[in-house]
Design an enzyme around this catalytic site. Structure first.
Site, PDB file in Angstrom:
ATOM      1  N   ASP A 271       0.819  -1.208   0.000  1.00  0.00           N
ATOM      2  CA  ASP A 271       0.000   0.000   0.000  1.00  0.00           C
ATOM      3  C   ASP A 271       0.859   1.266   0.000  1.00  0.00           C
ATOM      4  OD1 ASP A 271      -2.600   1.468   0.505  1.00  0.00           O
ATOM      5  OD2 ASP A 271      -1.519   2.000   2.332  1.00  0.00           O
ATOM      6  N   GLU A 307       0.942   0.082  -4.838  1.00  0.00           N
ATOM      7  CA  GLU A 307       0.278   1.351  -5.121  1.00  0.00           C
ATOM      8  C   GLU A 307       1.333   2.442  -5.009  1.00  0.00           C
ATOM      9  OE1 GLU A 307      -3.341   4.155  -3.361  1.00  0.00           O
ATOM     10  OE2 GLU A 307      -2.118   2.944  -1.999  1.00  0.00           O
TER      11      GLU A 307
END
Length: 603
Positions: A271, A307
């Protein structure tokens, strides 16, 4: 009979069962002078002094503990905290940790191998709202639905233990402990084993850029976990490159290996890497990738995705490469499609509102739409050239947890786009393009339940969070209200309604075509070429694979448009009468045409 695998990940911290029927406890607490192990059982509480070691470590091996023992660490006689490497915290993040025997679960997936990454089709789900039960077991009961849908990989939003019983998971504070309200470690392993039996790979979203605001006690005894020189939206950054960063790096490297080895996850999604600050070499992402690939050798396929809002490419390479990740979430493709479908042009969508068709065309062909061009929203250049990367290096989506939840009410596209033809056209682009597509839970049947951001913090913190949320997204629902959480739970009864049943059948049809016609080509496809009309909404993209060419012709607008580019090849999918479109070279509103040409020499 298939062998039963029992696997334990060995790490330099936490509670580890030993061969001598004892438990070794280890904690890095450089700011503490004394650490005691507190053991809790029916006979009372024991306080056992831990031995101080060089470098801020404390250690104790004792036969007084066993699998099932509850324990905490007492710091300087003043404060008791959970183990930051706890394998289970059954009473929540403020309660004691539990010694777990990782080998107690008997795996039956020795012969399981995840398919090669380039052909992946991903399904993102939130354990707490995916099923009526909101548990690992509840998710396991729905796996056959996903297998019939045609996805190949299930991606769980973070399951590391967070405060309270409901949350998105990105505020986790015990990265090794599965969230107790979802179930036990055994039940999470059972979910993964069941997925493998259904032919589904399992990915886990992990958060290595910050800890949550409640239940994180590292500041008390290991402030070196954080680096004040780097600031993130959540406060000081994780210390990956400052003094005393070596134990911090090992903590997260082992966490990645722990999920892959001890839980048999097939991959990880890292993330918000743009919020990971590391000026050292190798970068922590590179080191995690190398460790993950090396730990399992070549016997398994490991998926590594990330990400990164900066549109950086330094961590991307060929699928399965030793020191890079396989793919990155592609916000550019999403933003273009969202602007075309919804007409929204505020915040970051402003960068895509002027030329959404041309930018989408480039994103489908080359990966990123912004490859170093100035972003008006950011006020600086954004991205790097991505054309050298294969299509499999980009995960495309129409919806995900962020893009739905980063709204006041968490509305899905079904609430924002009333035109069913528009949604069907966008789905045809997403699911048949070479890049691995991602569906967010319920998207396959046009679910109408929102997915607002929710949490379960203690009241004072919850009130501050709600006030901040209303400032950022006026009109937001109270994220700490139980009703906000309940509103996000999927209603599986909707599948009995004609509109939702029709949407599900459509997504199954597209994924069947992808599996039959597109998947065999993907490993050989290179970056595409795109043609966009000078005026109007039509565009075309071509991807070559040797003598074969995959071709997309699309008109993502509410008015008819002339077909652009070549339309040679066999039609493998069309949202309108393909014969009429090709004869008149005219694309109806919201129409998509996919063709496959054989026998043309590669350009």
């Amino acid at each position: 009979m298939q062998p039963q695998i029992r696997r334990q990940h060995h790490m330099p911290f936490g509670a580890q069962l030993t061969a001598a029927a004892a438990v070794r406890f280890r904690l890095w607490a450089p700011a503490a002078r004394q650490v005691d192990l507190m053991l809790y059982d029916t006979g009372g509480t024991q306080a056992l002094a831990m031995r101080a070691l060089p470098g801020g470590w404390f250690e104790l091996e004792t036969g007084a503990a066993h699998a099932g023992s509850l324990y905490r660490f007492r710091l300087d006689g003043l404060r008791e905290v959970a183990d930051p490497a706890s394998r289970r915290n059954p009473q929540g993040v403020h309660g004691p940790s539990e010694v777990i025997d990782p080998c107690a679960f008997a795996w039956d997936d020795e012969d399981w191998r995840a398919p090669p990454w380039p052909a992946a089709v991903i399904y993102e789900l939130h354990v707490g709202t995916f099923s009526p039960e909101g548990t690992f077991a509840g998710a396991a009961a729905r796996l056959e639905h996903l297998a019939r849908l045609g996805v190949t990989a299930v991606e769980l939003m973070p399951v590391a233990a967070f405060a309270g019983t409901r949350g998105w998971g990105y505020d986790g504070v015990l990265p090794y402990a599965p969230q107790g309200s979802y179930g036990t470690p055994q039940q999470l392993k059972a979910l993964i084993a069941a997925a493998h039996r259904c032919g589904l790979a399992m990915l886990l979203d992990v958060v290595y850029n910050h800890f949550g605001p409640e239940g994180n006690y590292l500041h008390w005894y290991a402030p070196q976990f954080f680096n004040e020189r780097h600031v993130t939206p959540w406060g000081p950054a994780i210390n990956f490159d400052g003094p005393d960063s070596a134990p911090v790096r090992q903590f997260f490297i082992h966490n990645a290996l722990y999920w892959l080895e001890e839980y048999h996850f097939d991959g990880l999604r890292l993330d918000a890497i743009h919020a990971v600050h590391d000026a050292s070499e190798p970068h922590i992402v590179t080191e995690i990738a190398r460790a993950a690939r090396a730990a399992e050798g070549r016997s398994r396929t490991i998926y590594l995705t990330l990400e990164n809002l900066d549109n950086a490419v330094r961590f991307l390479g060929a699928a399965g490469a030793a020191a890079t990740c396989d793919a990155q979430w592609n916000d550019d493709a999403h933003h273009c499609l969202h602007v075309l479908l919804s007409g929204e042009s505020g915040t970051y969508y402003a960068d895509y509102a002027r030329q959404p068709h041309a930018l989408l065309c480039r994103s489908l062909a080359e990966g990123f739409a912004y490859q170093g061009e100035p972003s008006g929203y950011l006020g600086r250049p954004r991205g790097a050239s991505s054309r050298h990367l294969p299509p499999s290096a980009f995960v495309n989506f129409l919806q995900n947890h962020d893009q739905i939840g980063n709204r006041a009410r968490g509305e899905r596209l079904t609430a924002l786009v009333p035109d069913e033809a528009a949604l069907r056209a966008a789905a045809a682009v997403l699911l048949l393009a070479p890049a691995p597509p991602l569906l967010f839970m319920g998207e396959e049947w046009a679910a109408t339940e929102p997915f607002p951001w929710f949490c379960d913090f203690e009241p004072p913190l919850a009130a501050r969070v709600f006030a901040h949320r209303r400032g950022e997204f006026p009109g937001s629902a109270d994220p700490a209200a139980a009703a906000t959480y309940a509103s996000a739970r999927l209603d599986w009864r909707r599948l009995e309604e004609p509109w939702h049943a029709r949407a599900l059948q459509y997504h199954r049809q597209l994924l069947s075509i992808r599996r039959r016609e597109i998947a065999p080509l993907i490993a050989r496809l290179r970056a595409g070429s795109c043609t966009a009309a000078e005026a109007g909404a039509a565009f075309a993209v071509e991807w070559a694979a040797g003598e074969q060419v995959l071709r997309l012709c699309a008109n993502l607008s509410a008015t008819a448009a002339p077909l652009v580019g070549s339309a040679a090849g066999r039609v493998i999918f069309a949202t309108q009468d393909a014969g009429a479109a090709l004869a008149g070279r005219q694309l109806a509103p919201w129409s998509v045409l996919w063709l496959l040409e054989h026998g043309r020499e590669s350009r």
